[in-house]
Motif scaffolding. Structure first.
Motif, PDB file in Angstrom:
ATOM      1  N   LYS A 279       0.801  -1.225   0.000  1.00 53.72           N
ATOM      2  CA  LYS A 279       0.000   0.000   0.000  1.00 53.72           C
ATOM      3  C   LYS A 279       0.837   1.281   0.000  1.00 53.72           C
ATOM      4  O   LYS A 279       0.335   2.344  -0.297  1.00 53.72           O
ATOM      5  N   ASP A 280       2.148   1.155   0.308  1.00 52.44           N
ATOM      6  CA  ASP A 280       2.960   2.371   0.380  1.00 52.44           C
ATOM      7  C   ASP A 280       3.330   2.847  -1.022  1.00 52.44           C
ATOM      8  O   ASP A 280       4.309   2.406  -1.602  1.00 52.44           O
ATOM      9  N   ARG A 281       2.540   3.785  -1.510  1.00 46.06           N
ATOM     10  CA  ARG A 281       2.709   4.295  -2.880  1.00 46.06           C
ATOM     11  C   ARG A 281       4.123   4.827  -3.125  1.00 46.06           C
ATOM     12  O   ARG A 281       4.703   4.627  -4.186  1.00 46.06           O
ATOM     13  N   TRP A 282       4.674   5.526  -2.121  1.00 49.06           N
ATOM     14  CA  TRP A 282       5.981   6.158  -2.319  1.00 49.06           C
ATOM     15  C   TRP A 282       7.067   5.125  -2.624  1.00 49.06           C
ATOM     16  O   TRP A 282       7.993   5.402  -3.385  1.00 49.06           O
ATOM     17  N   ILE A 283       6.935   3.922  -2.066  1.00 51.31           N
ATOM     18  CA  ILE A 283       7.937   2.881  -2.325  1.00 51.31           C
ATOM     19  C   ILE A 283       7.914   2.528  -3.813  1.00 51.31           C
ATOM     20  O   ILE A 283       8.957   2.445  -4.466  1.00 51.31           O
TER      21      ILE A 283
ATOM     22  N   LYS B 295       9.352   5.564  -5.872  1.00 48.18           N
ATOM     23  CA  LYS B 295      10.813   5.677  -5.758  1.00 48.18           C
ATOM     24  C   LYS B 295      11.497   4.541  -6.533  1.00 48.18           C
ATOM     25  O   LYS B 295      12.452   4.768  -7.271  1.00 48.18           O
ATOM     26  N   LEU B 296      10.972   3.320  -6.349  1.00 45.49           N
ATOM     27  CA  LEU B 296      11.577   2.161  -7.007  1.00 45.49           C
ATOM     28  C   LEU B 296      11.570   2.332  -8.525  1.00 45.49           C
ATOM     29  O   LEU B 296      12.589   2.140  -9.190  1.00 45.49           O
ATOM     30  N   GLU B 297      10.438   2.746  -9.065  1.00 45.83           N
ATOM     31  CA  GLU B 297      10.338   2.912 -10.524  1.00 45.83           C
ATOM     32  C   GLU B 297      11.298   3.996 -11.014  1.00 45.83           C
ATOM     33  O   GLU B 297      11.948   3.837 -12.047  1.00 45.83           O
ATOM     34  N   ALA B 298      11.411   5.093 -10.251  1.00 42.96           N
ATOM     35  CA  ALA B 298      12.334   6.170 -10.640  1.00 42.96           C
ATOM     36  C   ALA B 298      13.785   5.688 -10.584  1.00 42.96           C
ATOM     37  O   ALA B 298      14.601   6.048 -11.431  1.00 42.96           O
ATOM     38  N   ASP B 299      14.126   4.876  -9.602  1.00 47.75           N
ATOM     39  CA  ASP B 299      15.513   4.429  -9.414  1.00 47.75           C
ATOM     40  C   ASP B 299      15.941   3.358 -10.416  1.00 47.75           C
ATOM     41  O   ASP B 299      17.078   3.357 -10.880  1.00 47.75           O
ATOM     42  N   ILE B 300      15.058   2.388 -10.688  1.00 48.38           N
ATOM     43  CA  ILE B 300      15.498   1.229 -11.489  1.00 48.38           C
ATOM     44  C   ILE B 300      14.860   1.188 -12.879  1.00 48.38           C
ATOM     45  O   ILE B 300      15.226   0.337 -13.686  1.00 48.38           O
TER      46      ILE B 300
ATOM     47  N   GLY C 112      18.729  -2.185  -5.867  1.00 50.48           N
ATOM     48  CA  GLY C 112      20.099  -1.693  -6.054  1.00 50.48           C
ATOM     49  C   GLY C 112      20.542  -1.650  -7.508  1.00 50.48           C
ATOM     50  O   GLY C 112      21.642  -1.194  -7.816  1.00 50.48           O
ATOM     51  N   ARG C 113      19.683  -2.133  -8.429  1.00 49.16           N
ATOM     52  CA  ARG C 113      20.050  -2.114  -9.855  1.00 49.16           C
ATOM     53  C   ARG C 113      19.667  -0.758 -10.446  1.00 49.16           C
ATOM     54  O   ARG C 113      18.753  -0.654 -11.281  1.00 49.16           O
ATOM     55  N   LEU C 114      20.381   0.268 -10.038  1.00 53.59           N
ATOM     56  CA  LEU C 114      20.039   1.633 -10.451  1.00 53.59           C
ATOM     57  C   LEU C 114      20.264   1.822 -11.944  1.00 53.59           C
ATOM     58  O   LEU C 114      21.192   1.240 -12.522  1.00 53.59           O
ATOM     59  N   LEU C 115      19.428   2.651 -12.563  1.00 51.69           N
ATOM     60  CA  LEU C 115      19.618   2.984 -13.975  1.00 51.69           C
ATOM     61  C   LEU C 115      21.002   3.585 -14.179  1.00 51.69           C
ATOM     62  O   LEU C 115      21.658   3.365 -15.189  1.00 51.69           O
ATOM     63  N   ASP C 116      21.424   4.358 -13.194  1.00 50.48           N
ATOM     64  CA  ASP C 116      22.700   5.068 -13.275  1.00 50.48           C
ATOM     65  C   ASP C 116      23.797   4.229 -12.600  1.00 50.48           C
ATOM     66  O   ASP C 116      23.940   4.217 -11.376  1.00 50.48           O
ATOM     67  N   VAL C 117      24.564   3.506 -13.452  1.00 49.34           N
ATOM     68  CA  VAL C 117      25.577   2.581 -12.921  1.00 49.34           C
ATOM     69  C   VAL C 117      26.681   3.335 -12.179  1.00 49.34           C
ATOM     70  O   VAL C 117      27.211   2.857 -11.164  1.00 49.34           O
ATOM     71  N   LYS C 118      27.017   4.539 -12.664  1.00 45.94           N
ATOM     72  CA  LYS C 118      28.042   5.338 -11.973  1.00 45.94           C
ATOM     73  C   LYS C 118      27.598   5.652 -10.550  1.00 45.94           C
ATOM     74  O   LYS C 118      28.395   5.663  -9.612  1.00 45.94           O
ATOM     75  N   ARG C 119      26.293   5.916 -10.401  1.00 45.18           N
ATOM     76  CA  ARG C 119      25.761   6.213  -9.070  1.00 45.18           C
ATOM     77  C   ARG C 119      25.854   4.971  -8.166  1.00 45.18           C
ATOM     78  O   ARG C 119      26.110   5.079  -6.971  1.00 45.18           O
ATOM     79  N   MET C 120      25.665   3.797  -8.751  1.00 47.02           N
ATOM     80  CA  MET C 120      25.810   2.554  -7.971  1.00 47.02           C
ATOM     81  C   MET C 120      27.204   2.496  -7.358  1.00 47.02           C
ATOM     82  O   MET C 120      27.367   2.228  -6.164  1.00 47.02           O
ATOM     83  N   LEU C 121      28.209   2.757  -8.185  1.00 46.31           N
ATOM     84  CA  LEU C 121      29.597   2.653  -7.706  1.00 46.31           C
ATOM     85  C   LEU C 121      29.909   3.749  -6.696  1.00 46.31           C
ATOM     86  O   LEU C 121      30.615   3.514  -5.702  1.00 46.31           O
TER      87      LEU C 121
ATOM     88  N   GLU D  44      20.712  -4.238  -0.481  1.00 46.24           N
ATOM     89  CA  GLU D  44      20.470  -4.408   0.960  1.00 46.24           C
ATOM     90  C   GLU D  44      20.623  -3.064   1.682  1.00 46.24           C
ATOM     91  O   GLU D  44      19.799  -2.680   2.507  1.00 46.24           O
ATOM     92  N   GLU D  45      21.699  -2.354   1.334  1.00 42.65           N
ATOM     93  CA  GLU D  45      21.995  -1.084   2.019  1.00 42.65           C
ATOM     94  C   GLU D  45      20.965  -0.012   1.677  1.00 42.65           C
ATOM     95  O   GLU D  45      20.544   0.761   2.541  1.00 42.65           O
ATOM     96  N   LEU D  46      20.535   0.027   0.411  1.00 42.32           N
ATOM     97  CA  LEU D  46      19.499   0.998   0.020  1.00 42.32           C
ATOM     98  C   LEU D  46      18.160   0.669   0.675  1.00 42.32           C
ATOM     99  O   LEU D  46      17.423   1.570   1.078  1.00 42.32           O
ATOM    100  N   ALA D  47      17.869  -0.624   0.783  1.00 38.12           N
ATOM    101  CA  ALA D  47      16.611  -1.026   1.434  1.00 38.12           C
ATOM    102  C   ALA D  47      16.613  -0.537   2.880  1.00 38.12           C
ATOM    103  O   ALA D  47      15.615  -0.018   3.374  1.00 38.12           O
ATOM    104  N   ARG D  48      17.748  -0.664   3.538  1.00 39.62           N
ATOM    105  CA  ARG D  48      17.862  -0.226   4.929  1.00 39.62           C
ATOM    106  C   ARG D  48      17.781   1.295   5.050  1.00 39.62           C
ATOM    107  O   ARG D  48      17.006   1.842   5.819  1.00 39.62           O
ATOM    108  N   ARG D  49      18.582   1.979   4.224  1.00 40.39           N
ATOM    109  CA  ARG D  49      18.730   3.427   4.391  1.00 40.39           C
ATOM    110  C   ARG D  49      17.615   4.238   3.748  1.00 40.39           C
ATOM    111  O   ARG D  49      17.193   5.246   4.279  1.00 40.39           O
ATOM    112  N   GLU D  50      17.178   3.806   2.557  1.00 38.25           N
ATOM    113  CA  GLU D  50      16.247   4.653   1.798  1.00 38.25           C
ATOM    114  C   GLU D  50      14.811   4.138   1.788  1.00 38.25           C
ATOM    115  O   GLU D  50      13.889   4.909   1.546  1.00 38.25           O
TER     116      GLU D  50
END
Ligand code: DGI
Ligand code: FE
Ligand code: FE
Length: 193
Positions: free
Chosen positions: A2-6, A9-14, A53-62, A89-95
């Motif tokens: 039900k959390d729309r923001w998740i 955010k997920l669609e924007a990130d990946i 964690g599979r960000l569209l922006d690979v440079k941002r991943m690194l 894992e880290e993004l799930a925890r932090r973001e």
């Protein structure tokens, strides 16, 4: 979920396509959990976020790997296929503010698997392989197996991945080898020696 923001955010990130894959994995996780009598909410959120964690922006991943002080082993280094699970894992925890260790581990180990996977980890691992849009040769067999014998289905699909890695001269992560050996012992001797 039900959390729309998740979802937003997920669609924007990946990206849209991988977001739709994530929703299919979530739905497959829910179906498997109902079938095997397991905690539906837990696997639903883990399935939805497994590729966060599979960000569209690979440079941002690194960059984030550095920012978060994540130490990569020699096999994961330079391999975004493996890095996305560790960063996830880290993004799930932090973001995404996930605190449940089982959910975090299911994200962390969804690509390689590992020894002694718990039910959440197993369901996410196999749901990623069998979601309805997967159509590699043999997927129907693995899909059926996932509902009858989840360990057997993971072993079988992992062996397919291992063959692919060898054929393409890719390094094999030790977690994948350990996971496979343990599932093999379980199949041969019914225990986890
Ligand atoms: O993120 P997805 O595409 O949905 O799926 P995934 O997270 O299972 O990633 C699949 C990729 O990961 C596939 O190209 C095989 C690769 N992979 C799995 N185990 C290992 C691995 N790659 C290496 N180098 N070593 C492994 O042990
Ligand atoms: Fe993945
Ligand atoms: Fe995936």
């Amino acid at each position: 979920m039900k959390d729309r923001w998740i979802h937003e955010k997920l669609e924007a990130d990946i990206g849209h396509d991988r977001y739709l894959h994530s929703v299919r994995v979530m739905e497959t996780c829910i179906d498997l959990a109902r079938h095997h009598g397991y905690h539906v909410e837990k696997v639903a959120i883990a399935g939805l976020l497994h590729d966060c964690g599979r960000l569209l922006d690979v440079k941002r991943m690194l960059k984030l790997i550095g920012d978060f002080d994540i130490i990569l082993d020699s096999i994961a280094r330079d391999n975004t296929g493996l890095i996305h699970a560790i960063l996830g894992e880290e993004l799930a925890r932090r973001e995404y503010h996930i605190g449940d260790v089982e959910v975090l581990n299911a994200i962390r180990f969804h690509t390689t698997g590992r020894e002694n996977m718990n039910s959440t980890e197993k369901i996410v691992y196999i749901a990623d392989i069998i979601e309805p849009n997967r159509n590699f040769p043999g997927v129907e067999n693995i899909r059926d197996m996932a509902y009858r014998d989840i360990d057997g289905s993971i072993l079988h699909s992992m062996e397919g991945t291992l063959k692919f890695l060898i054929e393409t001269s890719a390094p094999i992560h030790l977690d994948t080898i350990r996971a496979r050996n343990q599932l093999l012992r379980l199949k041969k001797w019914g225990d986890t020696r």
